[in-house]
Design an enzyme around this catalytic site. Sequence first.
Site: not given
Length: 317
Positions: A21-25, A27, A150, A176
């Site tokens: 998940g390293a494409n945004t935020g 990550g 979280s 969640y």
Amino acid sequence: MPHWTTANIPDQTGRTAVVTGANTGLGLETAKALAAKGAHVVLAVRNLEKGKDAVRQIELTSPGARVALQELDLTSLDSIHAAADALRANHPSIDLLINNAGVMFTPKSTTKDGFELQFGTNHLGHFALTGLLLDRLLAVPGSRVVTVSSIGHRFARGIRFDDLQWDLGYSRVGAYGQAKLANLMFIYELQRRLQSNRSSRAQPGTRTIAAAAHPGGSRTELTRNLPPLVGAVTKLAEPLFQSAAMGALPTLRAATDPGVLGGQYFGPDGLGEQRGYPKVVASSAASHDTAAQRRLWTVSEELTGVSYPSLQDITTA
């Protein structure tokens, strides 16, 4: 004591880090910081076009950075196997596996394999990926598995073993919470097995260890699935949230601080762990239920079809 920041990250030259998940935020910020310190960073992402944008961002901030892309859809066991095969072919050893990708408060839906989306993506997907790559980590002294949990793990009192997929009524928040509780329980059980693994009985600092982190209240795209009313309130409170760069610090500390111990959990040091600099924090009593950790492990192996052969010689006492 001075606050821990990216300035404290040791030189990562020669190390390989896989970040999901390293494409945004969070990550992306994690990948940026590791690349800036010399790591060869593999962005494991579902959307390759967004991944290419992330690579460009990293290269702009760190010219000459070693960055690669790997397609990975955590909602598909077929994709996870394909990604693991590619990573194994390209990387004889992996120093850091950072299980960062996730979804939050999604409407009731399932993964491609029929698992409840939040549990399937956040926990089962990463459980399978870690198992398929574990021997590449065990080959490296001091390698680490870091999973992002979280504060929301406290929404769950335990794992709903009688209804893991929420077929008997669905709660976005409850599902969640269960997924993020599962993240922590996975790390704690993985660390116990790594510690007990006969092949890992080396000097402290040379073993593979597992640790966890949470970002507090950070501005990321995870809030896109909030129910309309909750989303509106969150939007008003957004100025109180910290940046994704700050939110990534607990993950980065868990991944790189030489003093980290296996099984530690890092989060912000501010009020309610909502914002601030990373420190060791406590998790819920439910997350430390050893019997539930073991049961979750067994169920996860059954559901994903992925076992951890490198740890078959562990003791179960």
